[in-house]
Design an enzyme around this catalytic site. Structure first.
Site, PDB file in Angstrom:
ATOM      1  N   LYS A 142       2.225  -3.857   6.543  1.00 18.70           N
ATOM      2  CA  LYS A 142       2.615  -3.851   5.124  1.00 18.70           C
ATOM      3  C   LYS A 142       4.119  -3.602   4.997  1.00 18.70           C
ATOM      4  O   LYS A 142       4.811  -4.265   4.228  1.00 18.70           O
ATOM      5  CB  LYS A 142       1.833  -2.778   4.348  1.00 18.70           C
ATOM      6  CG  LYS A 142       0.339  -3.048   4.219  1.00 18.70           C
ATOM      7  CD  LYS A 142       0.047  -4.253   3.365  1.00 18.70           C
ATOM      8  CE  LYS A 142      -1.437  -4.532   3.207  1.00 18.70           C
ATOM      9  NZ  LYS A 142      -1.711  -5.851   2.626  1.00 18.70           N
ATOM     10  N   TYR A 149      -1.703  -1.089  10.810  1.00 17.23           N
ATOM     11  CA  TYR A 149      -2.004  -1.714   9.514  1.00 17.23           C
ATOM     12  C   TYR A 149      -0.863  -1.430   8.531  1.00 17.23           C
ATOM     13  O   TYR A 149      -0.316  -2.327   7.891  1.00 17.23           O
ATOM     14  CB  TYR A 149      -3.339  -1.170   8.966  1.00 17.23           C
ATOM     15  CG  TYR A 149      -3.444  -1.273   7.471  1.00 17.23           C
ATOM     16  CD1 TYR A 149      -3.663  -2.500   6.865  1.00 17.23           C
ATOM     17  CD2 TYR A 149      -3.288  -0.141   6.659  1.00 17.23           C
ATOM     18  CE1 TYR A 149      -3.722  -2.601   5.471  1.00 17.23           C
ATOM     19  CE2 TYR A 149      -3.341  -0.235   5.288  1.00 17.23           C
ATOM     20  CZ  TYR A 149      -3.557  -1.466   4.697  1.00 17.23           C
ATOM     21  OH  TYR A 149      -3.595  -1.550   3.335  1.00 17.23           O
ATOM     22  N   SER A 172       0.840  -1.201   0.000  1.00 21.96           N
ATOM     23  CA  SER A 172       0.000   0.000   0.000  1.00 21.96           C
ATOM     24  C   SER A 172       0.871   1.245   0.000  1.00 21.96           C
ATOM     25  O   SER A 172       1.976   1.243   0.560  1.00 21.96           O
ATOM     26  CB  SER A 172      -0.852  -0.025   1.269  1.00 21.96           C
ATOM     27  OG  SER A 172      -1.424   1.230   1.493  1.00 21.96           O
TER      28      SER A 172
HETATM   29  N1  UFG Z   1     -12.396  11.521   3.805  1.00 20.52           N
HETATM   30  C1  UFG Z   1     -13.416  12.365   4.157  1.00 20.52           C
HETATM   31  N2  UFG Z   1     -14.538  11.824   4.691  1.00 20.52           N
HETATM   32  C2  UFG Z   1     -14.711  10.483   4.865  1.00 20.52           C
HETATM   33  C3  UFG Z   1     -13.644   9.627   4.496  1.00 20.52           C
HETATM   34  C4  UFG Z   1     -12.507  10.181   3.964  1.00 20.52           C
HETATM   35  O1  UFG Z   1     -13.322  13.592   4.009  1.00 20.52           O
HETATM   36  O2  UFG Z   1     -15.769  10.050   5.373  1.00 20.52           O
HETATM   37  C5  UFG Z   1     -11.178  12.095   3.190  1.00 20.52           C
HETATM   38  C6  UFG Z   1      -9.904  11.821   3.963  1.00 20.52           C
HETATM   39  O3  UFG Z   1      -9.684  12.798   4.934  1.00 20.52           O
HETATM   40  C7  UFG Z   1      -8.860  11.817   2.836  1.00 20.52           C
HETATM   41  C8  UFG Z   1      -9.622  11.291   1.627  1.00 20.52           C
HETATM   42  O4  UFG Z   1     -11.002  11.480   1.927  1.00 20.52           O
HETATM   43  O5  UFG Z   1      -8.452  13.130   2.556  1.00 20.52           O
HETATM   44  C9  UFG Z   1      -9.387   9.815   1.357  1.00 20.52           C
HETATM   45  O6  UFG Z   1      -9.644   9.063   2.538  1.00 20.52           O
HETATM   46  P1  UFG Z   1      -9.803   7.484   2.516  1.00 20.52           P
HETATM   47  O7  UFG Z   1     -10.125   7.037   3.907  1.00 20.52           O
HETATM   48  O8  UFG Z   1     -10.728   7.074   1.430  1.00 20.52           O
HETATM   49  O9  UFG Z   1      -8.345   6.965   2.088  1.00 20.52           O
HETATM   50  P2  UFG Z   1      -6.912   7.181   2.761  1.00 20.52           P
HETATM   51  O10 UFG Z   1      -6.062   7.854   1.738  1.00 20.52           O
HETATM   52  O11 UFG Z   1      -7.001   7.805   4.100  1.00 20.52           O
HETATM   53  O12 UFG Z   1      -6.431   5.677   2.992  1.00 20.52           O
HETATM   54  C10 UFG Z   1      -6.557   4.697   1.985  1.00 20.52           C
HETATM   55  C11 UFG Z   1      -6.741   3.329   2.631  1.00 20.52           C
HETATM   56  C12 UFG Z   1      -5.482   2.886   3.299  1.00 20.52           C
HETATM   57  C13 UFG Z   1      -4.338   2.969   2.351  1.00 20.52           C
HETATM   58  C14 UFG Z   1      -4.220   4.329   1.735  1.00 20.52           C
HETATM   59  C15 UFG Z   1      -3.161   4.293   0.655  1.00 20.52           C
HETATM   60  O13 UFG Z   1      -7.765   3.369   3.609  1.00 20.52           O
HETATM   61  O14 UFG Z   1      -5.616   1.556   3.716  1.00 20.52           O
HETATM   62  O15 UFG Z   1      -5.449   4.705   1.135  1.00 20.52           O
HETATM   63  O16 UFG Z   1      -2.810   5.542   0.216  1.00 20.52           O
HETATM   64  F1  UFG Z   1      -3.213   2.664   3.014  1.00 20.52           F
END
Ligand code: UFG
Length: 333
Positions: free
Chosen positions: A152, A148, A124
């Site tokens: 990885k 998590y 990841s």
């Molecule tokens: N976000 C919101 N509201 C939500 C969920 C997310 O505003 O309800 C925002 C977050 O703050 C972030 C973006 O949307 O800016 C993306 O968030 P995600 O939770 O969809 O994804 P992340 O980038 O935080 O994490 C994901 C996976 C991880 C992985 C990572 C790899 O959850 O397991 O991508 O870059 F490691």
């Protein structure tokens, strides 16, 4: 060629099994349905019109793994199985270290016994932590912000040590950016139980009236509109990357890591507005506090995968939003 796929009924695993079958590769799947549904097995067969062997087993069950390797002549393994919820890993780190590390170690031991040393591993972009510059290249320093992500990172180190101990190993580490979207058939996709942690599943549930309002976690990040920027990639493009990685490890030995992303960063607000436009729906949202641990921006330099694997993401953000919505509407509960 016969490929064993661990976690082959999960979100990325199921899309990859479809691509393997469509490319005439024999597939054996092992999954214990911890985070997937039984119906996925039949849905993969429906999409492809092809059969595959399925074992309802845990990758931590070494004897079960041994039997599978004794019964079948397996050329390579794609290892998806593992826990993947960031928040849960912070609350219960030992569960993550126990499951993700132990299962991988058992798998590597059984592969070694069986003289099968070709592996594609699901890593990841989380292993880059909070990158100092963008876009992210594979040789950037690694660090993690949650258990998590640490599993990885640790598995990546284990794989490098294993390859150092026996140069017959051929291992591709795939570092996924943010996979979203669904199979265009509407039969496979991501539909987590309860309140989703990730942005796109949450948007999908708001669009489908299962949840009322999306919380946008902060609008004071150092990005184009203040909301977080990520590299979203269509899950079908991602799945295709695994086939290219298989081609690569079939021809070589050694261990190498590849970014699988599009190279383009979109903000949370851009995601919301594109989803609305493509699907003709309204996504209610409000700006809330930042989510602890989130970073401003994360997107790939995907040129190494293109050069070394001959792989490039092809689908647009519009495709991702359309297919995601199609999946949730088709599978209305
Ligand atoms: N976000 C919101 N509201 C939500 C969920 C997310 O505003 O309800 C925002 C977050 O703050 C972030 C973006 O949307 O800016 C993306 O968030 P995600 O939770 O969809 O994804 P992340 O980038 O935080 O994490 C994901 C996976 C991880 C992985 C990572 C790899 O959850 O397991 O991508 O870059 F490691």
């Amino acid at each position: 060629m016969t490929v064993l796929v661990t976690g082959g009924t999960g979100y990325i695993g199921s899309h990859t099994v479809v691509e393997l079958l469509e490319n005439k590769i024999k597939v054996i799947v092992i999954d214990n349905f911890t985070n997937s549904k039984r119906e996925v097995v039949d849905r993969i067969k429906k999409i492809t019109g092809k059969d595959f062997i399925f074992y309802e087993k845990d990758v931590c069950d070494k004897e079960a793994l041994r039997k599978i390797f004794q019964k079948h002549s397996i050329d390579a393994v794609i290892h998806f199985a593992g826990y993947k919820a960031v928040g849960e890993s912070v609350k219960d780190p030992l569960k993550y270290y126990q499951n993700n590390l132990f299962s991988t170690i058992q798998l590597l031991q059984v592969m070694d016994e069986a003289d099968c040393r070709k592996l594609v591993f699901s890593s990841s972009a989380t292993v880059y932590g909070n990158p100092k510059t963008l876009p992210i290249k594979e040789d950037f320093p690694l660090s993690t912000t949650n258990p998590y992500g640490t599993t990885k990172w640790m598995i990546e180190q284990i794989l490098r040590d294993v390859e150092r101990s026996n140069s017959n190993w051929s291992i591709a580490i795939l570092r996924y950016f943010n996979p979203i979207g669904a199979h265009p058939s509407g039969l496979l996709g991501e539909d987590p139980n309860g309140i989703p942690n990730n942005l796109m599943p949450y948007i999908m549930k708001v669009a489908n009236h299962e949840l009322g309002t999306l919380n946008v976690f902060g609008n004071d990040y150092n990005t184009k509109d203040g909301t977080g920027v990520r590299d979203y990639i269509h899950v079908v493009d991602l799945a295709k990357g695994h086939l290219k990685a298989l081609d690569k490890i079939a021809k070589t030995t050694g261990v190498d890591a590849y970014n699988l992303g599009t190279g383009i960063g979109y903000s949370v607000l851009e995601m919301i507005h594109t989803f609305e436009k493509v699907n003709g729906v309204k996504i209610n949202y409000r700006i809330t506090d930042r989510r602890p641990g989130d970073i401003d921006a994360c997107y790939a330099d995907a040129s190494y995968a293109e050069k070394e694997l001959g792989w490039k993401a092809e689908k647009s953000l519009e495709d991702m939003c359309r297919d995601a919505y199609h999946y949730i509407v088709q599978n209305k509960k």
